[in-house]
Motif scaffolding. Structure first.
Motif, PDB file in Angstrom:
ATOM      1  N   UNK A 206       0.788  -1.225   0.000  1.00  0.00           N
ATOM      2  CA  UNK A 206       0.000   0.000   0.000  1.00  0.00           C
ATOM      3  C   UNK A 206       0.819   1.274   0.000  1.00  0.00           C
ATOM      4  N   UNK A 207       2.122   1.155  -0.106  1.00  0.00           N
ATOM      5  CA  UNK A 207       2.932   2.376  -0.047  1.00  0.00           C
ATOM      6  C   UNK A 207       3.201   2.988  -1.420  1.00  0.00           C
ATOM      7  N   UNK A 208       2.978   2.215  -2.448  1.00  0.00           N
ATOM      8  CA  UNK A 208       3.306   2.732  -3.777  1.00  0.00           C
ATOM      9  C   UNK A 208       2.061   3.232  -4.489  1.00  0.00           C
ATOM     10  N   UNK A 209       2.257   4.224  -5.326  1.00  0.00           N
ATOM     11  CA  UNK A 209       1.157   4.732  -6.133  1.00  0.00           C
ATOM     12  C   UNK A 209       1.022   3.937  -7.414  1.00  0.00           C
ATOM     13  N   UNK A 210      -0.057   4.187  -8.137  1.00  0.00           N
ATOM     14  CA  UNK A 210      -0.257   3.421  -9.364  1.00  0.00           C
ATOM     15  C   UNK A 210       0.474   4.039 -10.553  1.00  0.00           C
ATOM     16  N   UNK A 211       0.923   5.275 -10.446  1.00  0.00           N
ATOM     17  CA  UNK A 211       1.765   5.777 -11.530  1.00  0.00           C
ATOM     18  C   UNK A 211       3.221   5.508 -11.140  1.00  0.00           C
ATOM     19  N   UNK A 212       4.048   5.336 -12.146  1.00  0.00           N
ATOM     20  CA  UNK A 212       5.386   4.866 -11.809  1.00  0.00           C
ATOM     21  C   UNK A 212       6.316   6.000 -11.387  1.00  0.00           C
ATOM     22  N   UNK A 213       7.299   5.647 -10.616  1.00  0.00           N
ATOM     23  CA  UNK A 213       8.372   6.576 -10.227  1.00  0.00           C
ATOM     24  C   UNK A 213       9.696   5.910 -10.558  1.00  0.00           C
ATOM     25  N   UNK A 214      10.729   6.699 -10.626  1.00  0.00           N
ATOM     26  CA  UNK A 214      12.039   6.085 -10.876  1.00  0.00           C
ATOM     27  C   UNK A 214      13.023   6.489  -9.792  1.00  0.00           C
ATOM     28  N   UNK A 226       2.635   0.333  -8.537  1.00  0.00           N
ATOM     29  CA  UNK A 226       1.791  -0.690  -7.935  1.00  0.00           C
ATOM     30  C   UNK A 226       0.511  -0.819  -8.754  1.00  0.00           C
ATOM     31  N   UNK A 227      -0.040  -2.031  -8.789  1.00  0.00           N
ATOM     32  CA  UNK A 227      -1.380  -2.139  -9.380  1.00  0.00           C
ATOM     33  C   UNK A 227      -2.401  -2.352  -8.262  1.00  0.00           C
ATOM     34  N   UNK A 228      -2.001  -1.978  -7.097  1.00  0.00           N
ATOM     35  CA  UNK A 228      -2.785  -2.047  -5.862  1.00  0.00           C
ATOM     36  C   UNK A 228      -2.838  -3.448  -5.272  1.00  0.00           C
ATOM     37  N   UNK A 229      -2.781  -4.469  -6.128  1.00  0.00           N
ATOM     38  CA  UNK A 229      -2.697  -5.822  -5.593  1.00  0.00           C
ATOM     39  C   UNK A 229      -1.232  -6.185  -5.359  1.00  0.00           C
ATOM     40  N   UNK A 230      -0.408  -5.746  -6.291  1.00  0.00           N
ATOM     41  CA  UNK A 230       1.017  -6.079  -6.205  1.00  0.00           C
ATOM     42  C   UNK A 230       1.871  -4.827  -6.414  1.00  0.00           C
ATOM     43  N   UNK A 231       3.033  -4.843  -5.796  1.00  0.00           N
ATOM     44  CA  UNK A 231       4.024  -3.792  -6.035  1.00  0.00           C
ATOM     45  C   UNK A 231       5.059  -4.314  -7.020  1.00  0.00           C
TER      46      UNK A 231
END
Lengths: 260, 169
Positions: A206-214, A226-231
């Motif tokens: 739950x710590x990652x957003x669904x748009x990507x970061x680098x 994240x796709x909310x189910x998996x990071x």
């Protein structure tokens, strides 16, 4: 050639190795008939070829070493590879179908486990496995099942592997790894020249957003989302242009899901 | 012939080359096994119609180079192996036996970069161009390494192997 005392090394070797065209060959043969010293060298080199065969030829009936036979029998890789895209596509539909899991969770603001720790572990996993020359992936000898599906089952969620072929990377396999006591999947991509990137996947914290970061770390880069189910964290030593294409590919895949 | 069959057909070449390069059966087997595994996993990247042997040697050399970087890798032994000694012992002509021993010793003492080129061309019948591709070096470098290797071997064997050559193909 006719003005020199001797043939050049290059001419003699090319003659011995059959690298000359018919005209050059004829010229050399005429020359050799009149120049015994050069002819002796040609003779010595031809003898060398013959002697190397005497020394190093293996018996015709020598069996393949067991390891090589296993490698051939282990067509798990081959069987698994071609179908992965279809499976991945199927898995994606499945995930979108169960939309409750995908968008339904109201993921609150984060506490502990900062995303950086996750990304660092992904980069470390890349560093450990991607440099492993010959055994980058763990695939059992008689693996009939699809690896992505198998790993997805371990995580309890469908893994969606991005298609990185636009950047020249093909999925070559995967393995189960330990993410602080939880199962995580490490999937390996490889390009034509043996360059590799890894995709580290774990159940979403739950710590990652669904748009990507680098995140760049020395020569290595990680792209995570994240796709909310998996990071997911894709890590590797990517070239500028590869990174650009990969980012685009991932962002398109994420958008495609969001708009479905 | 499909790609996989073509690959299997080249295995004897890989084995012979790996053995004469590393001078160690175990190391050679590992190298060929790793090459086979990697080549099979990347078979879709091999372009039909191009030279399978050259491609496999390229794969093998990338692996070999990676092994070289690992400290665990052993240097090629210089002494003659039992297997090769047996092969030499089976030769009738005493002068020829001496020459073969000298040649094997001289091979062991060649710098590896020269041994690679010489073996690919003399033993595996690869073209200069394919050898250059497999090793990732220019054709000119292939030719100069080859010339140096052959001269060194000739000098090492000189005096021992004057006997007439009976059959050369």
């Amino acid at each position: 050639m006719t003005e020199a005392e001797h043939l050049s090394d290059m001419d003699i070797n090319a003659y011995v190795d059959g690298e000359l065209d018919a005209q050059e060959l004829a010229q050399i043969e005429i020359w050799l008939a009149d120049h015994p010293l050069d002819a002796a060298r040609v003779h010595a080199y031809k003898l060398q070829r013959l002697q190397l065969h005497m020394l190093y030829d293996l018996p015709k009936d020598m069996p393949l070493p067991p390891g090589v036979r296993e490698a051939l029998a282990d067509s798990g890789v081959r069987r698994w590879l071609p179908g992965w895209r279809q499976i991945a596509a199927g898995v994606m539909l499945l995930a979108i179908g169960g939309a409750g899991g995908f968008w339904g969770n109201n993921v609150g603001q984060l506490q502990a486990d900062p995303s950086n720790q996750f990304v660092n572990r992904a980069i470390n996993a890349y560093a450990v496995y991607a440099y492993e020359g010959a055994r980058p992936v763990e695939i059992s000898a008689n693996d009939e099942t699809d690896y992505v599906t198998w790993l997805s089952d371990r995580l309890g969620q469908p893994i969606r592997t991005p298609d990185l072929t636009p950047a020249g990377f093909e999925l070559i396999g995967g393995r189960l790894v330990n993410d602080r006591g939880e199962p995580a999947a490490l999937l390996m991509y490889e390009n034509d020249s043996g360059g590799r990137v890894t995709l580290y996947v774990r159940r979403s914290s739950g710590v990652l957003g669904t748009s990507f970061k680098t995140l760049a770390q020395q020569h290595k880069t990680a792209i995570y989302w994240s796709d909310r189910a998996l990071d997911y964290a894709l890590a590797g030593e990517m070239k500028e242009n590869e990174l650009k294409i990969i980012k685009k590919t991932i962002s398109q895949a994420i958008e495609a899901r969001a708009s479905t | 012939m499909d790609k996989r069959t073509a690959l299997v057909a080249e295995l004897p070449h890989l084995m012979r080359y790996a053995r004469s390069l590393t001078r160690d059966a175990d190391q050679a087997n590992d190298l060929v096994q790793d090459t086979t595994t990697r080549a099979l996993s990347r078979l879709n990247l091999f372009q039909a119609g191009t030279n399978m042997r050259a491609w496999l040697f390229t794969v093998m050399h990338n692996l070999h180079r990676q092994n070289l970087r690992k400290s665990s890798r052993r240097a090629a032994p210089t002494q003659i192996s039992e297997e090769i000694e047996n092969r030499i012992a089976a030769v009738d002509d005493a002068t020829q036996r001496l020459a073969l021993r000298d040649l094997d010793r001289a091979m062991a003492e060649l710098p590896e970069e020269q041994r690679q080129v010489l073996l690919m061309i003399s033993l595996e019948d690869m073209s200069y161009q394919d050898t250059a591709t497999a090793l990732g070096i220019p054709v000119g470098t292939v030719m100069s390494r080859l010339a140096r290797a052959r001269e060194r071997l000739r000098k090492a064997v000189e005096g021992q192997s004057r006997p007439q050559l009976r059959s050369v193909t």
